[in-house]
Design a protein around this motif. Structure first.
Motif, PDB file in Angstrom:
ATOM      1  N   ARG A 190       0.841  -1.205   0.000  1.00 56.67           N
ATOM      2  CA  ARG A 190       0.000   0.000   0.000  1.00 56.67           C
ATOM      3  C   ARG A 190       0.874   1.252   0.000  1.00 56.67           C
ATOM      4  N   GLU A 191       1.962   1.222   0.747  1.00 56.12           N
ATOM      5  CA  GLU A 191       2.872   2.365   0.780  1.00 56.12           C
ATOM      6  C   GLU A 191       3.499   2.599  -0.590  1.00 56.12           C
ATOM      7  N   ASP A 192       3.876   1.520  -1.279  1.00 61.05           N
ATOM      8  CA  ASP A 192       4.461   1.652  -2.619  1.00 61.05           C
ATOM      9  C   ASP A 192       3.459   2.256  -3.603  1.00 61.05           C
ATOM     10  N   ILE A 193       2.212   1.824  -3.523  1.00 60.61           N
ATOM     11  CA  ILE A 193       1.185   2.371  -4.418  1.00 60.61           C
ATOM     12  C   ILE A 193       0.957   3.849  -4.119  1.00 60.61           C
ATOM     13  N   ALA A 194       0.916   4.208  -2.841  1.00 63.82           N
ATOM     14  CA  ALA A 194       0.749   5.618  -2.466  1.00 63.82           C
ATOM     15  C   ALA A 194       1.923   6.449  -2.954  1.00 63.82           C
ATOM     16  N   THR A 195       3.119   5.857  -2.960  1.00 62.78           N
ATOM     17  CA  THR A 195       4.302   6.570  -3.448  1.00 62.78           C
ATOM     18  C   THR A 195       4.177   6.898  -4.924  1.00 62.78           C
ATOM     19  N   VAL A 196       3.641   5.966  -5.694  1.00 63.92           N
ATOM     20  CA  VAL A 196       3.448   6.221  -7.134  1.00 63.92           C
ATOM     21  C   VAL A 196       2.496   7.393  -7.337  1.00 63.92           C
ATOM     22  N   PHE A 197       1.393   7.416  -6.603  1.00 64.02           N
ATOM     23  CA  PHE A 197       0.444   8.522  -6.740  1.00 64.02           C
ATOM     24  C   PHE A 197       1.079   9.848  -6.320  1.00 64.02           C
ATOM     25  N   ALA A 198       1.962   9.810  -5.328  1.00 67.18           N
ATOM     26  CA  ALA A 198       2.584  11.042  -4.841  1.00 67.18           C
ATOM     27  C   ALA A 198       3.632  11.581  -5.805  1.00 67.18           C
TER      28      ALA A 198
ATOM     29  N   ALA B 218       0.706  11.235 -13.540  1.00 72.16           N
ATOM     30  CA  ALA B 218      -0.015  10.485 -14.567  1.00 72.16           C
ATOM     31  C   ALA B 218      -0.783   9.308 -13.994  1.00 72.16           C
ATOM     32  N   ALA B 219      -0.490   8.916 -12.747  1.00 64.72           N
ATOM     33  CA  ALA B 219      -1.182   7.775 -12.138  1.00 64.72           C
ATOM     34  C   ALA B 219      -2.628   8.143 -11.835  1.00 64.72           C
ATOM     35  N   ARG B 220      -3.562   7.269 -12.214  1.00 65.72           N
ATOM     36  CA  ARG B 220      -4.987   7.580 -12.049  1.00 65.72           C
ATOM     37  C   ARG B 220      -5.714   6.593 -11.141  1.00 65.72           C
ATOM     38  N   THR B 221      -5.492   5.307 -11.346  1.00 72.44           N
ATOM     39  CA  THR B 221      -6.223   4.318 -10.557  1.00 72.44           C
ATOM     40  C   THR B 221      -5.248   3.313  -9.957  1.00 72.44           C
ATOM     41  N   VAL B 222      -5.705   2.635  -8.918  1.00 67.40           N
ATOM     42  CA  VAL B 222      -4.874   1.612  -8.281  1.00 67.40           C
ATOM     43  C   VAL B 222      -4.592   0.474  -9.252  1.00 67.40           C
ATOM     44  N   TRP B 223      -5.600   0.084 -10.047  1.00 67.10           N
ATOM     45  CA  TRP B 223      -5.393  -1.004 -11.006  1.00 67.10           C
ATOM     46  C   TRP B 223      -4.336  -0.629 -12.035  1.00 67.10           C
ATOM     47  N   GLU B 224      -4.361   0.610 -12.470  1.00 63.96           N
ATOM     48  CA  GLU B 224      -3.343   1.063 -13.415  1.00 63.96           C
ATOM     49  C   GLU B 224      -1.954   0.976 -12.803  1.00 63.96           C
ATOM     50  N   VAL B 225      -1.821   1.385 -11.554  1.00 63.26           N
ATOM     51  CA  VAL B 225      -0.529   1.331 -10.878  1.00 63.26           C
ATOM     52  C   VAL B 225      -0.070  -0.119 -10.705  1.00 63.26           C
ATOM     53  N   LEU B 226      -0.988  -0.986 -10.325  1.00 59.59           N
ATOM     54  CA  LEU B 226      -0.635  -2.380 -10.083  1.00 59.59           C
ATOM     55  C   LEU B 226      -0.141  -3.094 -11.337  1.00 59.59           C
ATOM     56  N   PHE B 227      -0.733  -2.796 -12.485  1.00 60.35           N
ATOM     57  CA  PHE B 227      -0.458  -3.575 -13.679  1.00 60.35           C
ATOM     58  C   PHE B 227       0.376  -2.848 -14.731  1.00 60.35           C
ATOM     59  N   CYS B 228       0.536  -1.532 -14.630  1.00 59.04           N
ATOM     60  CA  CYS B 228       1.152  -0.775 -15.729  1.00 59.04           C
ATOM     61  C   CYS B 228       2.366   0.045 -15.321  1.00 59.04           C
ATOM     62  N   TYR B 229       2.979  -0.269 -14.195  1.00 61.04           N
ATOM     63  CA  TYR B 229       4.140   0.494 -13.734  1.00 61.04           C
ATOM     64  C   TYR B 229       5.343  -0.438 -13.563  1.00 61.04           C
TER      65      TYR B 229
ATOM     66  N   ARG C 222       9.788   3.720  -0.092  1.00 61.50           N
ATOM     67  CA  ARG C 222       9.181   4.778  -0.916  1.00 61.50           C
ATOM     68  C   ARG C 222      10.100   5.224  -2.056  1.00 61.50           C
ATOM     69  N   CYS C 223      10.954   4.338  -2.519  1.00 57.12           N
ATOM     70  CA  CYS C 223      11.760   4.619  -3.712  1.00 57.12           C
ATOM     71  C   CYS C 223      10.904   4.350  -4.948  1.00 57.12           C
ATOM     72  N   PHE C 224      10.963   5.253  -5.923  1.00 55.47           N
ATOM     73  CA  PHE C 224      10.136   5.124  -7.122  1.00 55.47           C
ATOM     74  C   PHE C 224      11.016   5.268  -8.355  1.00 55.47           C
ATOM     75  N   ILE C 225      10.876   4.314  -9.277  1.00 63.01           N
ATOM     76  CA  ILE C 225      11.583   4.358 -10.556  1.00 63.01           C
ATOM     77  C   ILE C 225      10.553   4.691 -11.624  1.00 63.01           C
ATOM     78  N   ASP C 226      10.597   5.907 -12.148  1.00 58.66           N
ATOM     79  CA  ASP C 226       9.610   6.352 -13.122  1.00 58.66           C
ATOM     80  C   ASP C 226       9.989   5.866 -14.518  1.00 58.66           C
TER      81      ASP C 226
END
Length: 328
Positions: free
Chosen positions: A6-14, A18-29, A77-81
């Motif tokens: 959950r923390e990783d998903i929140a990091t992507v939104f932060a 371009a992140a819009r939905t949780v499903w998008e983050v889970l499958f397309c990042y 909370r490391c994010f690789i864009d």
């Protein structure tokens, strides 16, 4: 485990608008998938299951385009864009809240089995295509500009650009939030050149004052510049000595002088900017004003800056020579 996910998903939104939905983050990042697979590989690596860990790392690279050695240590909370082309070496260490863009390389500079990869501090942003080499330390809140090559340690809060990387801004005390402007960075070489040209202009002004003082001491009457009259061509010729450091040619030859109006003892110059956010706007304004004042000391000078992006609308008005600028 689920709390970390959950923390990783929140990091992507932060960190990615371009992140819009949780499903998008889970499958397309793929950057997020790379982090998750690395955690599995790293856990196996620390338990001395080296082959299995390297094999999972290999699969990770094939699936995501991100190559992370299972021995690398990555914080929370490391994010690789985007992720494609990112390489993180075996002894690299990444602290918390770090943002990496595509093409980043955290590489080593030694063939010895020692610490040979960089350590990245908290809240660091590393721009696209940047390369950080060797067992150096990147301080907290530092920014590495896109395409830079960093081979020496960076103090906290510093901005680094160029090849090799050079410090472009002093230490910044910023809030712990992602700074996405990894391409909007200062140019230290351009800044230095502008300062040198400004200093040269100041020295020319001092020489002129010394020449006038020497002429008075020798009894030579001073030139009455203000009474000789000023015309547009004279002003245009004088402004050919004002150099735009970014282009390396005069503001006249560059076509930045749009209009010159002479009204008695006052000269009004209208300049156009290459971009609305020209970083040298204040410098060019001061140099134009100073150059005209050097040639005609008794003339008042006003400079108006207009940008093509505003279709000729006035975006900044420079104060006349000797006037006090208005308080913002």
């Amino acid at each position: 485990m689920f709390a970390r996910i959950r923390e990783d998903i929140a990091t992507v939104f932060a960190k990615d608008p371009a992140a819009r939905t949780v499903w998008e983050v889970l499958f397309c990042y793929p950057g997020l998938h790379a982090i998750w697979l690395h955690r599995i590989a790293h856990a196996l690596w620390t338990r001395r299951l080296h082959f299995v860990a390297r094999f999972i790392s290999h699969i990770n690279r094939w699936l995501t385009g991100v190559e992370i050695h299972p021995g690398a240590k990555i914080g929370r909370r490391c994010f690789i864009d985007h992720g494609m082309g990112v390489v993180i070496g075996e002894t690299a260490e990444i602290m918390d809240d770090v943002l990496l863009y595509q093409g980043v390389v955290l590489g080593g500079t030694s063939a010895e089995k020692v610490k040979r990869h960089p350590t990245i501090g908290n809240h660091v942003v590393i721009g696209a295509g940047a390369i950080v080499l060797g067992p150096i330390h990147i301080g907290d809140r530092a920014r590495i500009g896109a395409g830079s090559v960093v081979v020496k340690s960076v103090p906290p809060g510093m901005t680094v650009v160029g090849v090799p990387g050079r410090f472009a801004e002093p230490e910044r005390e910023t809030a712990p939030k992602p700074d996405l402007a990894h391409g909007d960075l200062p140019d230290p070489a351009l800044k230095t050149l502008a300062e040198v040209l400004a200093r040269q202009s100041q020295l020319e002004e001092r020489v002129r004052h010394l020449e006038q003082a020497l002429a008075r001491a020798e009894g030579v009457p001073p030139r009455e510049a203000g009474r000789e009259g000023v015309d547009r061509n004279q002003v245009l010729a004088a402004l050919k000595e004002v150099i735009d450091p970014e282009a390396g040619i005069s503001v006249v030859d560059l076509g930045l002088i749009r209009e010159i109006a002479v009204n008695g003892n006052r000269v009004e110059v209208v300049m156009t900017l290459t971009t609305a956010a020209c970083p040298l706007a204040d410098y060019l304004t001061e140099q134009v004003r100073r150059r005209i004042s050097n040639v005609w000391p008794d003339v008042q000078v006003g400079v108006t800056l207009k940008g093509p992006a505003q279709n000729g609308t006035n975006i900044r008005q420079a104060a006349p020579a000797g006037a006090t600028p208005p308080r913002q």
